[in-house]
Design an enzyme around this catalytic site. Sequence first.
Site, PDB file in Angstrom:
ATOM      1  N   LYS A  66      23.247  28.685 -19.377  1.00 22.24           N
ATOM      2  CA  LYS A  66      24.322  27.699 -19.554  1.00 22.24           C
ATOM      3  C   LYS A  66      24.894  27.278 -18.200  1.00 22.24           C
ATOM      4  CE  LYS A  66      25.316  29.406 -24.164  1.00 22.24           C
ATOM      5  NZ  LYS A  66      25.966  30.475 -24.952  1.00 22.24           N
ATOM      6  N   GLN A 110      31.042  34.594 -24.416  1.00 22.64           N
ATOM      7  CA  GLN A 110      29.716  34.892 -24.952  1.00 22.64           C
ATOM      8  C   GLN A 110      29.816  35.962 -26.041  1.00 22.64           C
ATOM      9  OE1 GLN A 110      26.764  33.292 -24.175  1.00 22.64           O
ATOM     10  NE2 GLN A 110      25.886  34.520 -25.823  1.00 22.64           N
ATOM     11  N   ASP A 133      33.364  25.402 -27.220  1.00 23.65           N
ATOM     12  CA  ASP A 133      32.330  26.038 -28.035  1.00 23.65           C
ATOM     13  C   ASP A 133      32.722  26.010 -29.522  1.00 23.65           C
ATOM     14  OD1 ASP A 133      29.839  27.265 -28.115  1.00 23.65           O
ATOM     15  OD2 ASP A 133      30.642  29.292 -27.900  1.00 23.65           O
TER      16      ASP A 133
END
Length: 297
Positions: A66, A110, A133
Amino acid sequence: MSTTTQNSEKTRPTDNLMDGTGLARRLVQQTTEAAADLLRRTGTAPCLATVLVGEDPASVTYVRMKQNRCAGAGIRSRHVALPASVSTAELVDAVAVLSADPDVHGILLQHPVGPHIDERAAFEAIAPEKDVDGVTMHSFAAMGFGLPGFVSCTPGGIMRLLDAYDVDLAGKHAVVVGRSAILGKPVGMLLLGQDATVTYCHSRTSDLPALVREADVVVAAVGRPRLIAGTDVKPGAVVVDAGYNPGNVGDVDFETARERASLITPVPGGVGPMTIAVLLEQTVTAATRQLGLPVGG
Ligand code: NAP
Protein backbone atom coordinates in the site's frame (compact mmCIF):
# COMPACT_ATOMS: atom_id res chain seq x y z
CA MET A 1 -17.12 8.30 -2.16
CA SER A 2 -19.49 8.20 -5.05
CA THR A 3 -20.00 4.82 -6.62
CA THR A 4 -21.00 6.48 -9.86
CA THR A 5 -18.30 6.04 -12.44
CA GLN A 6 -16.96 8.86 -14.57
CA ASN A 7 -17.67 8.40 -18.29
CA SER A 8 -13.95 7.92 -18.91
CA GLU A 9 -14.13 4.80 -16.75
CA LYS A 10 -16.84 3.17 -18.87
CA THR A 11 -15.61 -0.13 -20.14
CA ARG A 12 -16.72 -2.02 -23.22
CA PRO A 13 -15.97 -5.70 -22.76
CA THR A 14 -14.58 -7.65 -25.68
CA ASP A 15 -15.60 -10.87 -23.90
CA ASN A 16 -17.50 -11.49 -20.68
CA LEU A 17 -14.57 -10.69 -18.37
CA MET A 18 -14.71 -7.69 -16.07
CA ASP A 19 -11.20 -6.26 -16.21
CA GLY A 20 -10.46 -4.95 -12.73
CA THR A 21 -6.80 -4.44 -13.54
CA GLY A 22 -7.55 -2.07 -16.41
CA LEU A 23 -10.27 -0.18 -14.55
CA ALA A 24 -8.06 0.16 -11.46
CA ARG A 25 -5.23 1.50 -13.62
CA ARG A 26 -7.49 4.24 -14.96
CA LEU A 27 -8.80 5.07 -11.51
CA VAL A 28 -5.26 5.29 -10.10
CA GLN A 29 -4.25 7.52 -13.02
CA GLN A 30 -7.13 9.92 -12.22
CA THR A 31 -6.18 9.81 -8.54
CA THR A 32 -2.52 10.56 -9.34
CA GLU A 33 -3.60 13.60 -11.35
CA ALA A 34 -5.86 14.75 -8.50
CA ALA A 35 -3.01 14.37 -5.97
CA ALA A 36 -0.66 16.38 -8.21
CA ASP A 37 -3.31 19.07 -8.64
CA LEU A 38 -3.80 19.27 -4.88
CA LEU A 39 -0.06 19.65 -4.34
CA ARG A 40 0.07 22.42 -6.96
CA ARG A 41 -2.83 24.30 -5.41
CA THR A 42 -2.05 23.90 -1.72
CA GLY A 43 1.63 22.97 -1.49
CA THR A 44 0.60 19.82 0.38
CA ALA A 45 0.63 16.25 -0.91
CA PRO A 46 -2.00 13.87 0.52
CA CYS A 47 -0.73 11.70 3.38
CA LEU A 48 -1.90 8.21 4.38
CA ALA A 49 -0.85 6.92 7.79
CA THR A 50 -0.52 3.16 8.09
CA VAL A 51 -0.60 1.48 11.48
CA LEU A 52 0.77 -2.03 11.87
CA VAL A 53 0.67 -4.10 15.04
CA GLY A 54 3.24 -6.88 15.21
CA GLU A 55 5.21 -8.41 12.37
CA ASP A 56 2.84 -10.85 10.70
CA PRO A 57 4.53 -11.40 7.32
CA ALA A 58 1.31 -11.10 5.29
CA SER A 59 0.38 -7.84 7.05
CA VAL A 60 3.91 -6.44 6.60
CA THR A 61 3.65 -7.23 2.87
CA TYR A 62 0.17 -5.67 2.53
CA VAL A 63 1.27 -2.47 4.28
CA ARG A 64 4.44 -2.19 2.20
CA MET A 65 2.44 -2.75 -0.97
CA LYS A 66 0.00 0.00 0.00
CA GLN A 67 2.88 2.39 0.78
CA ASN A 68 4.47 1.66 -2.61
CA ARG A 69 1.19 2.23 -4.41
CA CYS A 70 0.75 5.51 -2.48
CA ALA A 71 4.23 6.67 -3.54
CA GLY A 72 3.40 5.87 -7.17
CA ALA A 73 0.29 8.05 -6.97
CA GLY A 74 1.98 11.04 -5.26
CA ILE A 75 0.55 10.21 -1.82
CA ARG A 76 2.91 10.43 1.14
CA SER A 77 2.97 7.64 3.73
CA ARG A 78 3.51 7.87 7.45
CA HIS A 79 4.12 4.51 9.08
CA VAL A 80 3.51 3.64 12.71
CA ALA A 81 4.82 0.20 13.71
CA LEU A 82 3.75 -1.08 17.11
CA PRO A 83 4.89 -4.23 18.90
CA ALA A 84 2.55 -7.23 19.02
CA SER A 85 2.41 -6.70 22.81
CA VAL A 86 0.77 -3.25 22.47
CA SER A 87 -2.32 -2.77 24.65
CA THR A 88 -5.70 -1.60 23.39
CA ALA A 89 -5.20 1.73 25.22
CA GLU A 90 -1.79 2.29 23.63
CA LEU A 91 -3.11 1.45 20.16
CA VAL A 92 -6.13 3.72 20.62
CA ASP A 93 -3.78 6.52 21.72
CA ALA A 94 -1.53 6.04 18.68
CA VAL A 95 -4.52 6.17 16.31
CA ALA A 96 -5.97 9.19 18.14
CA VAL A 97 -2.69 11.08 17.69
CA LEU A 98 -2.93 10.49 13.92
CA SER A 99 -6.60 11.52 13.93
CA ALA A 100 -5.61 14.85 15.51
CA ASP A 101 -2.60 15.48 13.25
CA PRO A 102 -3.49 17.93 10.45
CA ASP A 103 -0.62 16.61 8.32
CA VAL A 104 -2.28 13.16 8.13
CA HIS A 105 -5.32 12.94 5.85
CA GLY A 106 -6.14 9.23 5.89
CA ILE A 107 -5.56 6.41 8.38
CA LEU A 108 -5.31 2.71 7.67
CA LEU A 109 -5.12 0.32 10.60
CA GLN A 110 -3.96 -3.02 9.23
CA HIS A 111 -6.17 -5.93 10.26
CA PRO A 112 -5.74 -8.23 12.21
CA VAL A 113 -4.32 -6.48 15.27
CA GLY A 114 -4.07 -9.48 17.59
CA PRO A 115 -6.62 -11.32 19.71
CA HIS A 116 -5.83 -9.45 22.97
CA ILE A 117 -6.78 -6.09 21.42
CA ASP A 118 -10.26 -4.61 21.19
CA GLU A 119 -10.11 -4.02 17.45
CA ARG A 120 -13.40 -2.11 17.37
CA ALA A 121 -12.09 0.40 19.93
CA ALA A 122 -8.97 0.93 17.82
CA PHE A 123 -10.99 1.43 14.61
CA GLU A 124 -13.30 3.89 16.34
CA ALA A 125 -10.29 6.09 17.23
CA ILE A 126 -10.03 6.91 13.52
CA ALA A 127 -11.63 10.30 12.84
CA PRO A 128 -14.51 9.78 10.34
CA GLU A 129 -13.04 12.32 7.91
CA LYS A 130 -9.81 10.27 7.83
CA ASP A 131 -11.49 6.84 7.62
CA VAL A 132 -10.37 6.18 4.04
CA ASP A 133 -10.58 2.40 4.59
CA GLY A 134 -14.25 2.70 5.60
CA VAL A 135 -13.95 0.72 8.84
CA THR A 136 -15.63 2.91 11.45
CA MET A 137 -19.23 2.69 12.65
CA HIS A 138 -19.73 6.19 11.27
CA SER A 139 -18.71 5.10 7.77
CA PHE A 140 -20.77 1.91 8.00
CA ALA A 141 -23.87 3.86 9.05
CA ALA A 142 -23.37 6.42 6.28
CA MET A 143 -23.13 3.53 3.78
CA GLY A 144 -26.34 2.06 5.17
CA PHE A 145 -28.21 5.35 5.02
CA GLY A 146 -26.84 6.12 1.55
CA LEU A 147 -25.19 9.29 2.89
CA PRO A 148 -21.83 10.71 1.81
CA GLY A 149 -18.85 9.12 3.49
CA PHE A 150 -16.04 6.72 2.85
CA VAL A 151 -16.98 3.21 1.79
CA SER A 152 -15.26 0.00 2.68
CA CYS A 153 -12.70 -0.31 -0.13
CA THR A 154 -13.46 -3.77 -1.56
CA PRO A 155 -17.25 -3.19 -1.69
CA GLY A 156 -16.59 0.24 -3.17
CA GLY A 157 -14.37 -1.36 -5.82
CA ILE A 158 -17.05 -3.94 -6.64
CA MET A 159 -19.64 -1.20 -7.16
CA ARG A 160 -17.26 0.70 -9.43
CA LEU A 161 -16.74 -2.43 -11.51
CA LEU A 162 -20.49 -3.04 -11.85
CA ASP A 163 -21.02 0.57 -12.82
CA ALA A 164 -18.17 0.59 -15.34
CA TYR A 165 -19.77 -2.38 -17.08
CA ASP A 166 -23.22 -0.75 -17.01
CA VAL A 167 -24.79 -3.44 -14.85
CA ASP A 168 -28.26 -2.13 -14.06
CA LEU A 169 -29.01 -3.33 -10.55
CA ALA A 170 -32.54 -1.97 -10.13
CA GLY A 171 -34.95 -4.82 -9.47
CA LYS A 172 -32.26 -7.46 -9.87
CA HIS A 173 -31.85 -10.25 -7.36
CA ALA A 174 -28.35 -9.97 -5.89
CA VAL A 175 -27.12 -12.88 -3.81
CA VAL A 176 -24.19 -11.97 -1.56
CA VAL A 177 -22.33 -14.97 -0.17
CA GLY A 178 -20.49 -13.89 2.99
CA ARG A 179 -21.46 -11.35 5.65
CA SER A 180 -18.19 -9.97 7.05
CA ALA A 181 -18.18 -6.37 8.27
CA ILE A 182 -15.61 -5.28 5.67
CA LEU A 183 -17.01 -7.08 2.65
CA GLY A 184 -20.25 -9.05 2.57
CA LYS A 185 -22.44 -6.79 4.72
CA PRO A 186 -21.39 -3.47 3.18
CA VAL A 187 -21.53 -4.72 -0.41
CA GLY A 188 -25.10 -5.88 0.23
CA MET A 189 -25.95 -2.44 1.60
CA LEU A 190 -24.47 -0.74 -1.45
CA LEU A 191 -26.35 -3.09 -3.81
CA LEU A 192 -29.56 -2.34 -1.91
CA GLY A 193 -28.81 1.35 -2.32
CA GLN A 194 -28.82 0.75 -6.08
CA ASP A 195 -32.29 -0.86 -5.81
CA ALA A 196 -31.23 -4.49 -6.05
CA THR A 197 -33.18 -7.06 -4.05
CA VAL A 198 -30.51 -8.49 -1.80
CA THR A 199 -30.18 -11.93 -0.22
CA TYR A 200 -27.32 -12.53 2.20
CA CYS A 201 -25.91 -16.05 2.53
CA HIS A 202 -23.43 -17.31 5.12
CA SER A 203 -22.15 -20.46 6.76
CA ARG A 204 -25.59 -21.26 8.23
CA THR A 205 -27.52 -20.80 5.00
CA SER A 206 -29.35 -24.06 4.41
CA ASP A 207 -29.38 -24.38 0.61
CA LEU A 208 -26.77 -22.06 -0.90
CA PRO A 209 -26.85 -23.60 -4.41
CA ALA A 210 -30.63 -23.06 -4.68
CA LEU A 211 -30.23 -19.37 -3.82
CA VAL A 212 -27.31 -18.92 -6.21
CA ARG A 213 -29.41 -20.46 -9.00
CA GLU A 214 -31.96 -17.64 -8.53
CA ALA A 215 -29.41 -14.82 -8.62
CA ASP A 216 -29.14 -12.22 -11.36
CA VAL A 217 -25.99 -10.99 -9.61
CA VAL A 218 -23.76 -13.18 -7.45
CA VAL A 219 -21.14 -11.63 -5.16
CA ALA A 220 -18.87 -14.25 -3.63
CA ALA A 221 -17.06 -13.06 -0.48
CA VAL A 222 -16.25 -16.18 1.48
CA GLY A 223 -12.67 -17.44 1.21
CA ARG A 224 -13.49 -21.04 0.22
CA PRO A 225 -11.97 -22.23 -3.06
CA ARG A 226 -14.59 -22.90 -5.76
CA LEU A 227 -17.43 -23.00 -3.21
CA ILE A 228 -19.84 -21.81 -5.89
CA ALA A 229 -20.29 -24.26 -8.75
CA GLY A 230 -20.44 -22.80 -12.23
CA THR A 231 -23.38 -25.05 -12.99
CA ASP A 232 -25.38 -23.18 -10.31
CA VAL A 233 -24.88 -19.84 -12.06
CA LYS A 234 -28.05 -18.72 -13.84
CA PRO A 235 -27.41 -18.21 -17.56
CA GLY A 236 -26.79 -14.48 -18.11
CA ALA A 237 -26.02 -13.73 -14.45
CA VAL A 238 -23.27 -11.31 -13.43
CA VAL A 239 -20.67 -12.96 -11.19
CA VAL A 240 -18.32 -10.98 -8.95
CA ASP A 241 -15.75 -13.09 -7.14
CA ALA A 242 -14.04 -11.24 -4.28
CA GLY A 243 -12.67 -14.45 -2.83
CA TYR A 244 -8.96 -14.98 -2.86
CA ASN A 245 -7.61 -18.38 -1.93
CA PRO A 246 -4.16 -19.98 -2.16
CA GLY A 247 -3.14 -20.76 -5.73
CA ASN A 248 -4.95 -17.71 -7.20
CA VAL A 249 -8.30 -19.44 -6.87
CA GLY A 250 -11.55 -17.62 -6.23
CA ASP A 251 -14.73 -18.67 -4.46
CA VAL A 252 -16.41 -19.42 -7.79
CA ASP A 253 -15.51 -22.27 -10.14
CA PHE A 254 -14.38 -19.82 -12.79
CA GLU A 255 -14.14 -21.95 -15.92
CA THR A 256 -17.65 -23.40 -15.69
CA ALA A 257 -19.20 -20.16 -14.39
CA ARG A 258 -17.69 -18.22 -17.28
CA GLU A 259 -19.65 -20.31 -19.78
CA ARG A 260 -22.96 -19.20 -18.26
CA ALA A 261 -22.29 -15.69 -16.90
CA SER A 262 -22.90 -12.56 -18.97
CA LEU A 263 -20.07 -10.91 -17.02
CA ILE A 264 -17.58 -12.37 -14.57
CA THR A 265 -14.51 -11.16 -12.67
CA PRO A 266 -11.32 -13.18 -13.01
CA VAL A 267 -9.20 -14.10 -9.98
CA PRO A 268 -6.72 -12.47 -9.91
CA GLY A 269 -7.31 -9.28 -11.90
CA GLY A 270 -10.94 -8.65 -10.99
CA VAL A 271 -11.91 -7.28 -7.59
CA GLY A 272 -8.40 -7.30 -6.05
CA PRO A 273 -6.86 -4.35 -7.92
CA MET A 274 -9.98 -2.25 -7.34
CA THR A 275 -9.58 -2.36 -3.55
CA ILE A 276 -6.29 -0.48 -3.46
CA ALA A 277 -7.45 1.90 -6.20
CA VAL A 278 -10.43 2.91 -4.05
CA LEU A 279 -8.17 3.33 -1.00
CA LEU A 280 -5.92 5.72 -2.92
CA GLU A 281 -8.87 7.62 -4.35
CA GLN A 282 -10.49 8.02 -0.93
CA THR A 283 -7.17 9.24 0.55
CA VAL A 284 -6.93 12.01 -2.04
CA THR A 285 -10.61 12.85 -1.51
CA ALA A 286 -10.01 13.09 2.26
CA ALA A 287 -6.98 15.35 1.77
CA THR A 288 -8.86 17.56 -0.67
CA ARG A 289 -11.71 18.06 1.80
CA GLN A 290 -9.38 18.64 4.77
CA LEU A 291 -7.40 21.21 2.79
CA GLY A 292 -10.65 23.06 2.13
CA LEU A 293 -11.01 22.46 -1.60
CA PRO A 294 -14.03 21.06 -3.40
CA VAL A 295 -13.72 17.42 -4.42
CA GLY A 296 -13.55 17.04 -8.20
CA GLY A 297 -13.23 20.79 -8.60
P1 NAP B 1 -14.43 -13.62 6.57
O1 NAP B 1 -14.44 -12.47 7.53
O2 NAP B 1 -13.76 -14.89 6.95
O3 NAP B 1 -15.96 -13.94 6.19
C1 NAP B 1 -16.28 -15.04 5.42
C2 NAP B 1 -17.77 -15.13 5.27
O4 NAP B 1 -18.07 -16.30 4.50
C3 NAP B 1 -18.51 -15.27 6.59
O5 NAP B 1 -19.64 -14.43 6.60
C4 NAP B 1 -18.91 -16.75 6.63
O6 NAP B 1 -20.14 -16.99 7.26
C5 NAP B 1 -19.07 -17.04 5.15
N1 NAP B 1 -18.91 -18.47 4.90
C6 NAP B 1 -17.95 -19.29 5.34
N2 NAP B 1 -18.15 -20.54 4.88
C7 NAP B 1 -19.27 -20.50 4.15
C8 NAP B 1 -20.00 -21.48 3.41
N3 NAP B 1 -19.59 -22.75 3.36
N4 NAP B 1 -21.13 -21.09 2.78
C9 NAP B 1 -21.53 -19.80 2.81
N5 NAP B 1 -20.88 -18.83 3.47
C10 NAP B 1 -19.76 -19.18 4.14
O7 NAP B 1 -13.77 -13.20 5.19
P2 NAP B 1 -13.69 -11.76 4.44
O8 NAP B 1 -12.68 -10.92 5.10
O9 NAP B 1 -15.05 -11.21 4.21
O10 NAP B 1 -13.06 -12.26 3.06
C11 NAP B 1 -13.77 -13.14 2.21
C12 NAP B 1 -12.89 -13.47 1.00
O11 NAP B 1 -12.63 -12.25 0.29
C13 NAP B 1 -11.51 -14.04 1.34
O12 NAP B 1 -11.14 -14.95 0.31
C14 NAP B 1 -10.60 -12.83 1.29
O13 NAP B 1 -9.25 -13.18 0.96
C15 NAP B 1 -11.23 -12.05 0.17
N6 NAP B 1 -10.96 -10.61 0.25
C16 NAP B 1 -10.52 -10.01 -0.87
C17 NAP B 1 -10.25 -8.65 -0.85
C18 NAP B 1 -9.75 -8.01 -2.08
O14 NAP B 1 -9.20 -6.93 -2.04
N7 NAP B 1 -9.96 -8.63 -3.23
C19 NAP B 1 -10.46 -7.90 0.31
C20 NAP B 1 -10.95 -8.53 1.43
C21 NAP B 1 -11.20 -9.90 1.39
P3 NAP B 1 -20.36 -16.74 8.85
O15 NAP B 1 -20.55 -15.26 9.00
O16 NAP B 1 -21.61 -17.51 9.13
O17 NAP B 1 -19.15 -17.27 9.54
